[in-house]
Design a protein around this motif. Structure first.
Motif, mmCIF file in Angstrom:
data_model
loop_
_atom_site.group_PDB
_atom_site.id
_atom_site.type_symbol
_atom_site.label_atom_id
_atom_site.label_comp_id
_atom_site.label_asym_id
_atom_site.label_seq_id
_atom_site.Cartn_x
_atom_site.Cartn_y
_atom_site.Cartn_z
ATOM 1 N N ALA A 104 0.868 -1.186 0.000
ATOM 2 C CA ALA A 104 0.000 0.000 0.000
ATOM 3 C C ALA A 104 0.894 1.222 0.000
ATOM 4 O O ALA A 104 1.992 1.211 0.588
ATOM 5 N N VAL A 105 0.455 2.299 -0.660
ATOM 6 C CA VAL A 105 1.271 3.509 -0.795
ATOM 7 C C VAL A 105 0.443 4.742 -0.490
ATOM 8 O O VAL A 105 -0.797 4.729 -0.542
ATOM 9 N N ILE A 106 1.151 5.799 -0.155
ATOM 10 C CA ILE A 106 0.528 7.113 0.021
ATOM 11 C C ILE A 106 0.263 7.687 -1.368
ATOM 12 O O ILE A 106 1.179 7.771 -2.196
ATOM 13 N N ASN A 107 -0.982 8.100 -1.616
ATOM 14 C CA ASN A 107 -1.362 8.469 -2.977
ATOM 15 C C ASN A 107 -1.826 9.919 -3.104
ATOM 16 O O ASN A 107 -1.818 10.469 -4.203
ATOM 17 N N GLU A 108 -2.235 10.542 -1.982
ATOM 18 C CA GLU A 108 -2.721 11.917 -2.049
ATOM 19 C C GLU A 108 -2.641 12.527 -0.654
ATOM 20 O O GLU A 108 -2.916 11.839 0.341
ATOM 21 N N ASP A 150 -1.745 23.406 -2.686
ATOM 22 C CA ASP A 150 -1.863 24.817 -2.330
ATOM 23 C C ASP A 150 -3.085 24.938 -1.432
ATOM 24 O O ASP A 150 -3.665 23.939 -1.025
ATOM 25 N N SER A 151 -3.469 26.130 -1.118
ATOM 26 C CA SER A 151 -4.610 26.345 -0.227
ATOM 27 C C SER A 151 -5.857 25.697 -0.804
ATOM 28 O O SER A 151 -6.390 26.133 -1.830
ATOM 29 N N GLY A 152 -6.299 24.629 -0.143
ATOM 30 C CA GLY A 152 -7.497 23.941 -0.586
ATOM 31 C C GLY A 152 -7.287 23.014 -1.764
ATOM 32 O O GLY A 152 -8.258 22.468 -2.301
ATOM 33 N N ILE A 153 -6.050 22.806 -2.189
ATOM 34 C CA ILE A 153 -5.741 21.918 -3.311
ATOM 35 C C ILE A 153 -4.775 20.845 -2.830
ATOM 36 O O ILE A 153 -3.741 21.157 -2.230
ATOM 37 N N SER A 154 -5.114 19.601 -3.068
ATOM 38 C CA SER A 154 -4.292 18.502 -2.568
ATOM 39 C C SER A 154 -3.059 18.278 -3.439
ATOM 40 O O SER A 154 -2.980 18.744 -4.579
ATOM 41 N N LEU A 155 -2.130 17.526 -2.863
ATOM 42 C CA LEU A 155 -0.941 17.065 -3.575
ATOM 43 C C LEU A 155 -1.211 15.641 -4.029
ATOM 44 O O LEU A 155 -1.433 14.747 -3.210
ATOM 45 N N GLU A 156 -1.226 15.409 -5.346
ATOM 46 C CA GLU A 156 -1.570 14.101 -5.889
ATOM 47 C C GLU A 156 -0.359 13.424 -6.512
ATOM 48 O O GLU A 156 0.508 14.084 -7.094
ATOM 49 N N LYS A 157 -0.345 12.093 -6.383
ATOM 50 C CA LYS A 157 0.693 11.304 -7.047
ATOM 51 C C LYS A 157 0.261 11.067 -8.496
ATOM 52 O O LYS A 157 -0.898 10.767 -8.774
ATOM 53 N N ALA A 181 8.131 5.834 -7.827
ATOM 54 C CA ALA A 181 8.704 6.167 -6.518
ATOM 55 C C ALA A 181 7.910 7.259 -5.811
ATOM 56 O O ALA A 181 7.507 8.257 -6.421
ATOM 57 N N SER A 182 7.713 7.068 -4.502
ATOM 58 C CA SER A 182 6.938 8.034 -3.725
ATOM 59 C C SER A 182 7.737 9.270 -3.373
ATOM 60 O O SER A 182 7.158 10.331 -3.132
ATOM 61 N N ASN A 183 9.056 9.165 -3.301
ATOM 62 C CA ASN A 183 9.867 10.323 -2.917
ATOM 63 C C ASN A 183 10.512 11.012 -4.116
ATOM 64 O O ASN A 183 11.523 11.690 -3.969
ATOM 65 N N ASP A 184 9.906 10.840 -5.263
ATOM 66 C CA ASP A 184 10.357 11.517 -6.479
ATOM 67 C C ASP A 184 9.434 12.710 -6.715
ATOM 68 O O ASP A 184 8.249 12.551 -6.984
ATOM 69 N N SER A 185 9.981 13.905 -6.606
ATOM 70 C CA SER A 185 9.151 15.112 -6.728
ATOM 71 C C SER A 185 8.473 15.209 -8.085
ATOM 72 O O SER A 185 7.400 15.812 -8.207
ATOM 73 N N THR A 186 9.070 14.594 -9.121
ATOM 74 C CA THR A 186 8.464 14.671 -10.455
ATOM 75 C C THR A 186 7.249 13.758 -10.578
ATOM 76 O O THR A 186 6.554 13.804 -11.590
ATOM 77 N N ASN A 187 7.007 12.932 -9.543
ATOM 78 C CA ASN A 187 5.849 12.034 -9.561
ATOM 79 C C ASN A 187 4.683 12.619 -8.772
ATOM 80 O O ASN A 187 3.720 11.913 -8.470
ATOM 81 N N TRP A 188 4.757 13.905 -8.422
ATOM 82 C CA TRP A 188 3.698 14.564 -7.664
ATOM 83 C C TRP A 188 3.373 15.910 -8.300
ATOM 84 O O TRP A 188 4.235 16.556 -8.895
ATOM 85 N N GLY A 214 -10.474 9.147 -2.049
ATOM 86 C CA GLY A 214 -11.215 7.918 -2.266
ATOM 87 C C GLY A 214 -11.398 7.538 -3.717
ATOM 88 O O GLY A 214 -12.051 6.541 -4.024
ATOM 89 N N GLU A 215 -10.797 8.309 -4.628
ATOM 90 C CA GLU A 215 -10.949 8.045 -6.058
ATOM 91 C C GLU A 215 -9.611 8.198 -6.766
ATOM 92 O O GLU A 215 -8.638 8.679 -6.193
ATOM 93 N N ARG A 216 -9.571 7.774 -8.030
ATOM 94 C CA ARG A 216 -8.338 7.896 -8.802
ATOM 95 C C ARG A 216 -7.955 9.362 -8.958
ATOM 96 O O ARG A 216 -8.826 10.223 -9.153
ATOM 97 N N ASN A 217 -6.678 9.629 -8.830
ATOM 98 C CA ASN A 217 -6.200 11.016 -8.874
ATOM 99 C C ASN A 217 -6.523 11.681 -10.213
ATOM 100 O O ASN A 217 -6.503 11.035 -11.271
ATOM 101 N N SER A 218 -6.770 12.979 -10.130
ATOM 102 C CA SER A 218 -7.138 13.727 -11.336
ATOM 103 C C SER A 218 -5.982 13.830 -12.318
ATOM 104 O O SER A 218 -6.201 14.045 -13.513
ATOM 105 N N ILE A 219 -4.738 13.678 -11.834
ATOM 106 C CA ILE A 219 -3.579 13.769 -12.732
ATOM 107 C C ILE A 219 -2.950 12.399 -12.965
ATOM 108 O O ILE A 219 -1.809 12.304 -13.442
#
Length: 574
Positions: free
Chosen positions: A310-314, A424-431, A437-444, A456-461
């Motif tokens: 399992a991974v952190i996704n958002e 940002d304010s009110g905007i999540s960070l999505e993978k 890789a989870s610690n790759d900034s280009t993957n977020w 709870g759903e597939r990321n928008s990006i």
């Protein structure tokens, strides 16, 4: 004649001594659940099959004090096979703890003192309890063993056996069995399976391996057993019971002879074992069993999770002032995961928060841990995909970490983000791609969903693989927006070779006049779709004809990425 009298005397003497010894200690309540002053008791039994024994002049001793056994209101003659219950003298005026438990056929007696021995039996020092006959001889003696739960007596197992510690055990019943057959006594037919009798090989076991489960069945009764069944269960539904439908295999059938005090074992092989905690039951089915309380046992084992199961996704680390923080977990495996004993922390890894009960993560599913339930006021996650914990760490808006731990405290995933990654304010960070890789900034990057996130759903990006170049497709083409239920809308789909972009979509007629500004600097992932209903910017239905769809994709870092054009026909049904 003299020899005759000598023979008779010898016969009477040899008969008399065993009779004395046939009255034995059978139960001692030394740490009563009620008052130690009133609720201690000693139980004895007359093992003779035919001879009554007069207990007049008999005594009970704890090694520090001796008390005479006296009648309560039924005398002191104990009948063959009868239990005798000796209660504190003060019990009768001060307690009723055992009144409903004492059988009518037992002989109730008391002592000539308010408490046994020297101020009652000790709960801190094991004392030796002695039963002394009228000649001052010790006929039965037992040193009780400390450690019982309060209100649980020491009971003799084999009443005809020795008073050694291995022939006594803690009662199975709260308050004991005063004046009644002992709960630990040997029965004619009694099979047992104990928790320690269930074993696993190999141990530890890894996910996907083959596991061998072995259980031992013991014959703890007096008679041989020649037929019974053993069934293995797994607690799939988490209710801590062996329910019908949870059998791991058909029942094992035993059809040999299992002698008293003997045992036999059964083994079950199960393949492709899943990670997580497993609760296994072994259950005996034996129609003649006189004690079914020991016919089922359970044992738990843990299978380690493979890396990145399992991974952190958002991450919503910078919500608006009226919104909660939250994180989203994605199950990358084909196994369901019970997250109840998983935990999460920020960069302070010493402070972890568990997901809690009812946190079940389906294969390839999403689960959200939120600071409070107000997340539902701003987003619409699938039912059952959100758990709330007010102890969720407060994530920093610049540099911080999100760390995910499995039940054995192994780090399953870790993200060390900063504000330059996105969000940002009110905007999540999505993978972008959860497999990468989870610690790759280009993957977020920042969510491009209109509500500001996709809990709870597939990321928008989300992007499986970036397209090599931009593309544009339109379907159905032609379309006829006449509200007849057929081809009333057309869908404009596009893809661009970057994870996030700002998209403009304009629709022109063949004279180059702007008809509809369909998407104006709209945030987008690498792929998206948008619907055109055939109306212009004023809301009027456009005329039948050919129109040009113009796509322009831009990126803050790369600038203008691509422009694409394609025609679409707005028609009418004939």
């Amino acid at each position: 004649m003299a020899n005759f009298f000598v023979a008779v005397l010898l016969s009477l003497f040899t008969a008399f001594v065993p009779l004395q010894a046939q009255v034995v200690l059978s139960e001692i309540m030394f740490d009563a659940l009620g008052s130690d002053t009133h609720d201690e008791f000693v139980e004895i039994i007359n093992l003779s099959e035919s001879v009554s024994i007069d207990l007049s002049g008999w005594q009970i001793s704890d090694g520090e004090g001796t008390d005479s056994i006296v009648e309560f209101n039924e005398g002191v003659i104990i009948q063959p096979g009868q239990f005798g219950l000796i209660l504190d003298l003060s019990y009768f005026d001060n307690s009723d703890t055992y009144d409903a438990l004492i059988p009518e056929e037992s002989l109730v007696m008391t002592i000539d003192n308010t408490t046994f021995g020297n101020r009652g039996f000790s709960n801190s020092t094991a004392e030796t309890v002695s039963l002394i006959n009228s000649d001052g001889e010790i006929v039965s003696q037992y040193t009780y063993v400390l450690g019982n739960d309060q209100g649980f007596s020491d009971e003799k197992i084999d009443l005809e056996g020795l008073n050694s510690p291995d022939n006594w055990a803690d009662t199975k019943s709260s308050f004991g069995t005063p004046g009644a057959p002992n709960s630990v006594s040997l029965l004619n037919f009694d099979l047992a399976v104990l928790p320690d009798d269930i074993n696993f090989f190999p141990e530890p076991v890894q996910a996907g391996q083959t596991l061998i489960i072995t259980s031992t069945v013991r014959n703890v009764g007096k008679n041989s057993v020649d037929q019974f069944k053993l069934i293995f269960f797994e607690d799939f539904n988490g209710n801590l019971l062996a329910d019908s439908g949870e059998e791991l295999a058909p029942a094992f059938e035993f059809s040999a002879t299992l002698l008293p005090m003997d045992s036999t074992s059964f083994s079950l092989q199960t393949s492709n074992v899943s990670p997580g905690e497993h609760l296994i039951f072994a259950k005996i089915k034996f129609e003649s069993d006189q004690d079914t309380t020991n016919n089922i046992a359970s044992e738990q084992f843990f299978v380690g999770f493979p890396a990145r199961t399992a991974v952190i996704n958002e991450i919503m680390y910078s919500p608006l002032s009226n919104q909660p923080e939250w994180i989203e977990i994605l199950n990358l495996s084909f196994w369901p995961i019970n997250l109840s004993k998983w935990s999460v922390s920020d960069s302070d890894t010493g402070k972890r928060v568990k997901f809690g009960s009812h946190s079940n993560l389906a294969p390839n599913g999403f689960f959200v841990l939120a600071e409070d339930s107000s997340i539902l006021d701003f987003f619409n996650p699938p039912f059952g995909s959100v758990s709330v914990s007010r102890k969720l760490p407060s994530f920093n808006n610049d540099f911080d970490s999100v760390v995910l731990y499995d039940p054995s405290d192994v780090i399953m995933d870790r993200v060390d983000y900063n504000k330059d990654w996105g969000g940002d304010s009110g905007i999540s960070l999505e993978k972008i791609n959860p497999v990468l890789a989870s610690n790759d900034s280009t993957n977020w990057s920042s969510s491009v969903s209109i509500p500001g996130g996709t809990p709870g759903e597939r990321n928008s990006i989300f992007t499986q693989t970036l397209p090599a170049e931009a593309g544009l497709s339109i379907a159905p083409n032609p379309f006829s927006p006449d509200n007849d239920g057929e081809k009333d809308f057309t869908i404009i789909s596009y893809e661009v070779p970057i994870t996030t972009a700002s998209v403009n979509i304009k629709i022109y007629d063949l004279r180059g006049r702007l008809v509809r500004f369909l998407a104006n600097n709209q945030a987008s992932g690498s792929t998206n779709s948008i619907v055109w209903d055939g109306h212009d910017d004023t809301g009027r239905l456009s005329r039948i004809g050919i129109y040009v769809v113009f796509l322009q994709a831009l990126n803050a870092e790369a600038g203008l990425l691509s422009t694409q054009k394609k025609t679409v026909v707005l028609a009418a049904n004939l």
